[in-house]
Design an enzyme around this catalytic site. Sequence first.
Site, PDB file in Angstrom:
ATOM      1  N   ASP A  89     -21.652  -2.033 -20.268  1.00  0.00           N
ATOM      2  CA  ASP A  89     -20.751  -3.165 -20.446  1.00  0.00           C
ATOM      3  C   ASP A  89     -21.527  -4.422 -20.050  1.00  0.00           C
ATOM      4  OD1 ASP A  89     -18.379  -4.713 -20.672  1.00  0.00           O
ATOM      5  OD2 ASP A  89     -17.191  -2.989 -20.025  1.00  0.00           O
ATOM      6  N   ASP A 190     -18.636  -8.064 -23.311  1.00  0.00           N
ATOM      7  CA  ASP A 190     -17.391  -8.611 -22.799  1.00  0.00           C
ATOM      8  C   ASP A 190     -17.180 -10.053 -23.291  1.00  0.00           C
ATOM      9  OD1 ASP A 190     -15.235  -8.013 -20.791  1.00  0.00           O
ATOM     10  OD2 ASP A 190     -15.991  -9.853 -19.892  1.00  0.00           O
ATOM     11  N   GLU A 232     -16.636  -7.773 -27.934  1.00  0.00           N
ATOM     12  CA  GLU A 232     -15.204  -7.949 -27.710  1.00  0.00           C
ATOM     13  C   GLU A 232     -14.843  -9.335 -28.215  1.00  0.00           C
ATOM     14  OE1 GLU A 232     -11.832  -7.790 -24.154  1.00  0.00           O
ATOM     15  OE2 GLU A 232     -13.736  -8.768 -23.807  1.00  0.00           O
ATOM     16  N   HIS A 306      -9.223  -0.313 -21.106  1.00  0.00           N
ATOM     17  CA  HIS A 306      -8.845  -0.495 -19.702  1.00  0.00           C
ATOM     18  C   HIS A 306      -7.960  -1.719 -19.485  1.00  0.00           C
ATOM     19  CE1 HIS A 306     -12.086  -3.174 -20.521  1.00  0.00           C
ATOM     20  NE2 HIS A 306     -11.898  -3.812 -19.388  1.00  0.00           N
ATOM     21  N   ASP A 307      -7.729  -2.509 -20.529  1.00  0.00           N
ATOM     22  CA  ASP A 307      -6.862  -3.690 -20.425  1.00  0.00           C
ATOM     23  C   ASP A 307      -5.490  -3.445 -21.060  1.00  0.00           C
ATOM     24  OD1 ASP A 307      -8.969  -5.183 -19.296  1.00  0.00           O
ATOM     25  OD2 ASP A 307      -9.613  -5.940 -21.254  1.00  0.00           O
TER      26      ASP A 307
HETATM   27  O1  TEU Z   1     -11.168  -8.962 -21.235  1.00  0.00           O
HETATM   28  C1  TEU Z   1     -10.973 -10.155 -21.945  1.00  0.00           C
HETATM   29  C2  TEU Z   1      -9.656 -10.727 -21.811  1.00  0.00           C
HETATM   30  O2  TEU Z   1      -9.434 -11.786 -22.334  1.00  0.00           O
HETATM   31  C3  TEU Z   1      -8.628  -9.990 -21.024  1.00  0.00           C
HETATM   32  O3  TEU Z   1      -8.415 -10.671 -19.840  1.00  0.00           O
HETATM   33  C4  TEU Z   1      -7.401  -9.892 -21.782  1.00  0.00           C
HETATM   34  O4  TEU Z   1      -6.952 -11.139 -22.168  1.00  0.00           O
HETATM   35  C5  TEU Z   1      -6.314  -9.243 -21.023  1.00  0.00           C
HETATM   36  O5  TEU Z   1      -6.810  -8.322 -20.121  1.00  0.00           O
HETATM   37  C6  TEU Z   1      -5.442  -8.527 -21.977  1.00  0.00           C
HETATM   38  O6  TEU Z   1      -4.721  -7.591 -21.322  1.00  0.00           O
HETATM   39  C7  TEU Z   1     -12.427  -8.684 -20.735  1.00  0.00           C
HETATM   40  C8  TEU Z   1     -12.373  -7.375 -19.970  1.00  0.00           C
HETATM   41  O7  TEU Z   1     -12.069  -6.341 -20.876  1.00  0.00           O
HETATM   42  C9  TEU Z   1     -11.391  -7.513 -18.855  1.00  0.00           C
HETATM   43  O8  TEU Z   1     -11.225  -6.310 -18.153  1.00  0.00           O
HETATM   44  C10 TEU Z   1     -11.898  -8.587 -17.925  1.00  0.00           C
HETATM   45  O9  TEU Z   1     -10.956  -8.839 -16.933  1.00  0.00           O
HETATM   46  C11 TEU Z   1     -12.198  -9.888 -18.665  1.00  0.00           C
HETATM   47  O10 TEU Z   1     -12.910  -9.696 -19.869  1.00  0.00           O
HETATM   48  C12 TEU Z   1     -13.058 -10.778 -17.811  1.00  0.00           C
HETATM   49  O11 TEU Z   1     -14.338 -10.231 -17.695  1.00  0.00           O
END
Ligand code: TEU
Length: 536
Positions: A89, A190, A232, A306-307
């Site tokens: 990542d 990311d 992403e 994971h989000d």
């Molecule tokens: O996520 C990008 C992001 O914009 C997320 O915050 C998203 O909007 C939100 O979680 C939707 O549920 C990436 C990573 O996947 C996330 O885990 C990180 O917190 C974020 O970047 C910052 O690095």
Amino acid sequence: MVYQVYPRSFQDSNGDGIGDLQGLIQRLDYLEKLGIGAIWLSPVYQSPNDDNGYDISDYEQIMAEFGTMADMEQLIKEADKRGIKIIMDLVVNHTSDEHPWFIESRSSKDNPYRDFYIWREGIDGQAPNDLESTFLGSAWQLDTHTGDYYLHLFSKKQPDLNWENAAVRKAVYDMMNFWIDKGIGGFRMDVIDLVGKIPDQKITGNGPKLHDYLQEMNAATFGGKDLLTVGETWGATPEIAKLYSDPKRHELSMVFQFEHVALDEQPGKSKWDLRPLVISELKNVFSKWQTELGNQGWNSLFWNNHDLPRIVSRWGNDRDYRVQSGKMLAILLHMLKGTPYIYQGEEIGMTNRVITDISEAADIESKNMYADRLEKGYAKEDILLSINAKGRDNARTPMQWDSSKHAGFTTGTPWLAVNQNYPEINVAQALEDTNSLFYTYQQLITLRKKYPLIVWGTFELLTDTTEEIFAYYRHYKEESWLIVCNFSDQEQPFSLDINAEQTIIANTDKEYHSLLNRTLDPYEAFVVTLGGNLDA
Ligand code: TEU
Ligand code: CA
């Protein structure tokens, strides 16, 4: 086929309640059995864990809780033996505020690292503009030491790197080469669509220099090597996705686009403002992406990460049809064109977990939103409803391995409580039950390796169905397949004046020959071949 591991929640090997690299190594045989070709490993670098590793304080060290660089090298080697690559990542939109670059940068206005980050003077004692952080509040933080503001599009402890500075880009590329030299299989990038930002014009995503930077990165690092790269890209349209992933442009292998992910949100509001999924909208979004990329772009296929909340709890039915709806969702997604991603636990149908008090939440995003909405006068119950539906902890509860205490995740106290349903939903159970969701995923992976039609075939939506049925053809050379999925908990009529030849996969044990006047069970899904003479 990529499997995402969120290491903190996958397998603990030493009883401290936190998943780690040795734990992951112990579970590689399981992943090999599933049939995956690569692991996207969420961040394992040194980090103070303000955002669970997405705030990195040293890109070339392993977080002590996860193990050592020797463990990491062992993981790469052990995975390789099983034909599995490790996708790292790459979090380079920002670092931790504890990264030495930032410590230098904030120390004085003339420090050589000052321009590694984005500093602006305030205006009349206020932030330079009203840009907001994804985690709420202003994206600008006053640093009293020098009196300037720094930009953080995520938490205050995640200052944004200044990609306009060539020295920043060079430092990132050197770090990437450090990992490439270790034998990794690629990078998941990311929020890469943010690195071309122009904060003064309030441009964050898809800035004008973004693709120049990616081409420069490609040439300086992974270009010409057999590595998988996936960006992403929340703001991608099919046209934008082609810019990233058209092989002729030498940028990335593919992108994650999120258009389908926003369909159960009220338009123009946030992910927390819910509305029911409209199935025809899902069909439209998938059809658009399946057809518009053509041969100039490559897409990823995913329901979970994971989000995101657990898909069986979201668009399936985790009460009465957990396994059946899980299989339908898997079949629907894995028969599409693109590279499928499975998030840990998806293959056994793990579900959302319910909290009744904010003290049970671990995630910064949920906690900040709770405080923000409470202040704005929302009712506690409504905020918790949103967190239970969409909060990121839903995906982050520990992997459920067996029915022993804490689901076999740890012998200690887990950093985040295990979902209470682990005695029924766990890997040991799934491996024993030949009818389990696990074997559907395993079979889908095998099918993709066997049939070029799944990889290369064109997509055609069947429009003459009830709203609740999502059906499509894939066409390749002389061959056509039909995929039919009942996206509802009700029986649905389905009729097509055509005979199927062979059943490729289904979540029932019905015969699929004549497709005339059929009644589909709730969440029924099947894939059949139609032979060479389809006049669709
Ligand atoms: O996520 C990008 C992001 O914009 C997320 O915050 C998203 O909007 C939100 O979680 C939707 O549920 C990436 C990573 O996947 C996330 O885990 C990180 O917190 C974020 O970047 C910052 O690095
Ligand atoms: Ca541990």
